[in-house]
Design an enzyme around this catalytic site. Structure first.
Site, PDB file in Angstrom:
ATOM      1  N   CYS A 148       4.367 122.204  13.591  1.00  0.00           N
ATOM      2  CA  CYS A 148       4.406 122.855  14.905  1.00  0.00           C
ATOM      3  C   CYS A 148       2.994 123.029  15.484  1.00  0.00           C
ATOM      4  CB  CYS A 148       5.126 124.196  14.791  1.00  0.00           C
ATOM      5  SG  CYS A 148       4.592 125.220  13.406  1.00  0.00           S
TER       6      CYS A 148
HETATM    7  N1  LIG Z   1       9.676 127.390  11.575  1.00  0.00           N
HETATM    8  C1  LIG Z   1       8.976 126.524  12.286  1.00  0.00           C
HETATM    9  O1  LIG Z   1       8.497 126.827  13.397  1.00  0.00           O
HETATM   10  C2  LIG Z   1       8.727 125.132  11.766  1.00  0.00           C
HETATM   11  C3  LIG Z   1       8.086 124.239  12.600  1.00  0.00           C
HETATM   12  C4  LIG Z   1       7.836 122.935  12.155  1.00  0.00           C
HETATM   13  C5  LIG Z   1       8.216 122.578  10.877  1.00  0.00           C
HETATM   14  N2  LIG Z   1       8.815 123.476  10.063  1.00  0.00           N
HETATM   15  C6  LIG Z   1       9.180 123.021   8.728  1.00  0.00           C
HETATM   16  O2  LIG Z   1      10.592 122.927   8.662  1.00  0.00           O
HETATM   17  C7  LIG Z   1      11.009 123.245   7.323  1.00  0.00           C
HETATM   18  C8  LIG Z   1      11.994 124.410   7.420  1.00  0.00           C
HETATM   19  O3  LIG Z   1      11.290 125.509   8.000  1.00  0.00           O
HETATM   20  P1  LIG Z   1      12.017 126.843   8.422  1.00  0.00           P
HETATM   21  O4  LIG Z   1      11.073 127.600   9.252  1.00  0.00           O
HETATM   22  O5  LIG Z   1      13.381 126.522   8.913  1.00  0.00           O
HETATM   23  O6  LIG Z   1      12.108 127.548   6.988  1.00  0.00           O
HETATM   24  P2  LIG Z   1      13.127 128.658   6.488  1.00  0.00           P
HETATM   25  O7  LIG Z   1      13.609 129.457   7.630  1.00  0.00           O
HETATM   26  O8  LIG Z   1      12.411 129.318   5.374  1.00  0.00           O
HETATM   27  O9  LIG Z   1      14.330 127.795   5.929  1.00  0.00           O
HETATM   28  C9  LIG Z   1      14.217 126.952   4.812  1.00  0.00           C
HETATM   29  C10 LIG Z   1      15.604 126.637   4.286  1.00  0.00           C
HETATM   30  O10 LIG Z   1      15.473 125.854   3.105  1.00  0.00           O
HETATM   31  C11 LIG Z   1      16.177 126.480   2.041  1.00  0.00           C
HETATM   32  N3  LIG Z   1      15.375 126.361   0.830  1.00  0.00           N
HETATM   33  C12 LIG Z   1      14.293 127.058   0.492  1.00  0.00           C
HETATM   34  N4  LIG Z   1      13.797 126.623  -0.671  1.00  0.00           N
HETATM   35  C13 LIG Z   1      14.616 125.645  -1.071  1.00  0.00           C
HETATM   36  C14 LIG Z   1      14.650 124.832  -2.224  1.00  0.00           C
HETATM   37  N5  LIG Z   1      13.735 124.920  -3.184  1.00  0.00           N
HETATM   38  N6  LIG Z   1      15.637 123.929  -2.310  1.00  0.00           N
HETATM   39  C15 LIG Z   1      16.568 123.842  -1.346  1.00  0.00           C
HETATM   40  N7  LIG Z   1      16.584 124.604  -0.238  1.00  0.00           N
HETATM   41  C16 LIG Z   1      15.615 125.484  -0.115  1.00  0.00           C
HETATM   42  C17 LIG Z   1      16.357 127.919   2.417  1.00  0.00           C
HETATM   43  O11 LIG Z   1      17.569 128.330   1.840  1.00  0.00           O
HETATM   44  P3  LIG Z   1      17.780 129.855   1.402  1.00  0.00           P
HETATM   45  O12 LIG Z   1      17.759 130.615   2.695  1.00  0.00           O
HETATM   46  O13 LIG Z   1      19.090 129.881   0.748  1.00  0.00           O
HETATM   47  O14 LIG Z   1      16.613 130.172   0.505  1.00  0.00           O
HETATM   48  C18 LIG Z   1      16.399 127.861   3.929  1.00  0.00           C
HETATM   49  O15 LIG Z   1      17.714 127.659   4.375  1.00  0.00           O
HETATM   50  C19 LIG Z   1       9.754 123.606   6.535  1.00  0.00           C
HETATM   51  O16 LIG Z   1       9.338 122.496   5.804  1.00  0.00           O
HETATM   52  C20 LIG Z   1       8.763 123.966   7.624  1.00  0.00           C
HETATM   53  O17 LIG Z   1       7.440 123.743   7.232  1.00  0.00           O
HETATM   54  C21 LIG Z   1       9.103 124.741  10.483  1.00  0.00           C
END
Ligand SMILES: NC(=O)c1ccc[n+]([C@@H]2O[C@H](COP(=O)([O-])OP(=O)(O)OC[C@H]3O[C@@H](n4cnc5c(N)ncnc54)[C@H](OP(=O)(O)O)[C@@H]3O)[C@@H](O)[C@H]2O)c1
Length: 325
Positions: A148
């Site tokens: 992001c």
């Molecule tokens: N948030 C942003 O603005 C943003 C922007 C660009 C890219 N990203 C990227 O997009 C990805 C997701 O980000 P997010 O913000 O959506 O994160 P998040 O809200 O923390 O969600 C991550 C998800 O992955 C699951 N998870 C966590 N650890 C895991 C594991 N070891 N194996 C399988 N599932 C797992 C979690 O499940 P549980 O809830 O059951 O733990 C949760 O549903 C990340 O790589 C992040 O860097 C995020």
């Protein structure tokens, strides 16, 4: 009748949840599977009511996903993403990965993150910034949606490629960028009425800037803002040759002419104006021989799920803006 069956893996997290919402409303995509870990068994609209996606989330089983989907959006944290992406690619699905796992070459990735879990896939992965890599994304089976902060900084600086050798990047980011689980830093009482810098000694998104804008020396400092969604990148760059504000503005107009999601504006961009949209607003000027370039995006849209669907549209030969206006 939707043309393409799509699964969202990791739909319980912030990025995956919005992927589910966008795919569910997309006229040419059919949302056929949602997976989650701790939320498995719940309906998505119980957890994310405002997205109104009436689909039950299930534990991730690559074979079960492949039976029902031709493409997947994977929204796991880095390191966890690579094995899931590999399993889905082995079963023939096209994949857009939202994590950092396929954004960087192996040396850069292992310098900033950890040993790679599926390095054999790195050659086929394309960096999913359509404004730069559109033709490669159209041909790709695996696309890595950019970070992001990197998306905002790159859109602010890319028209200056080859004309700057140094850039300070000041990121101001909303709390949803840190994901769903609250930490000491992102807990409401820590974030509200407060602004602080973080990861000052080296933010990992610097690696993407160095890869996409070789030859530029970067310093990147991110600040956490007490807002939910939004990123403002303020970039201060040193031109290698004198550049006027008018010349810089012409470079930006030229670079983004015809871009469906990038607006070149004349007033400083504001996060509020791009909230809940896939748009980026950019502004450039020159003051005291420094180029000042700004970009505002919504981190969950153009910074994550929106851009991932933009990439998927390109990979599937659909209109790039479909489902995103
Ligand atoms: N948030 C942003 O603005 C943003 C922007 C660009 C890219 N990203 C990227 O997009 C990805 C997701 O980000 P997010 O913000 O959506 O994160 P998040 O809200 O923390 O969600 C991550 C998800 O992955 C699951 N998870 C966590 N650890 C895991 C594991 N070891 N194996 C399988 N599932 C797992 C979690 O499940 P549980 O809830 O059951 O733990 C949760 O549903 C990340 O790589 C992040 O860097 C995020």
């Amino acid at each position: 009748m939707a043309e393409h069956r799509v699964a969202v893996v990791g739909a319980g997290g912030f990025g995956g949840a919005l992927c589910a919402r966008i795919v569910h409303r997309h006229p040419s995509l059919e949302l056929t599977a949602l997976t989650a870990r701790s939320d498995a068994g719940k309906r998505h609209d119980e957890v994310y009511r405002r997205y109104r996606v009436p689909v039950t989330m299930e534990q991730f089983d690559p074979g079960a996903v492949a039976d029902r989907a031709d493409a997947a959006l994977v929204a796991y944290p880095h390191k966890a993403a690579a094995p899931a992406v590999k399993a889905l690619r082995d079963l023939g699905l096209k994949v857009v990965d939202l994590s950092a796992d396929f954004r960087l070459d192996q040396a850069r990735y292992e310098h900033w993150y950890q040993p790679h879990e599926a390095p054999e896939l790195l050659d086929e992965a394309v960096y999913g910034l359509p404004e730069v890599h559109r033709e490669e994304i159209e041909e790709a089976d695996l696309v890595a949606a950019p970070g992001c902060n990197s998306t905002a900084a790159l859109l602010a600086l890319l028209p200056l490629a080859g004309r700057i050798d140094e850039a300070a990047v000041d990121i101001k980011a909303g709390v949803s960028g840190a994901g769903r689980e609250a930490s000491d830093e992102t807990h409401y009482v820590s974030a509200v009425d407060n602004v602080n810098a973080y990861k000052v000694e080296g933010h990992r998104h610097t690696a993407e800037l160095e890869q996409e804008l070789p030859g530029v020396h970067f310093s990147l400092v991110a600040h956490l803002l007490p807002i939910d969604q939004g990123i403002l990148a303020s970039c201060y760059a040193r031109p290698t040759e004198p550049l006027t504000a008018g010349e810089a503005q012409e470079l930006f107009r030229e670079a983004y002419r015809g871009e469906p999601f990038v607006d070149v504006v004349t007033d400083p961009p504001r996060t509020r104006d791009v909230r809940d949209t896939n748009r980026a607003t950019v502004q450039v000027t020159v003051v005291n021989e420094r180029v000042l370039a700004f970009c505002a995006i919504d981190n969950l849209w153009k910074g994550a799920a929106g851009q991932a669907v933009q990439d998927l549209n390109l990979m599937l030969g659909l209109p790039e803006t479909e489902g995103l206006r």
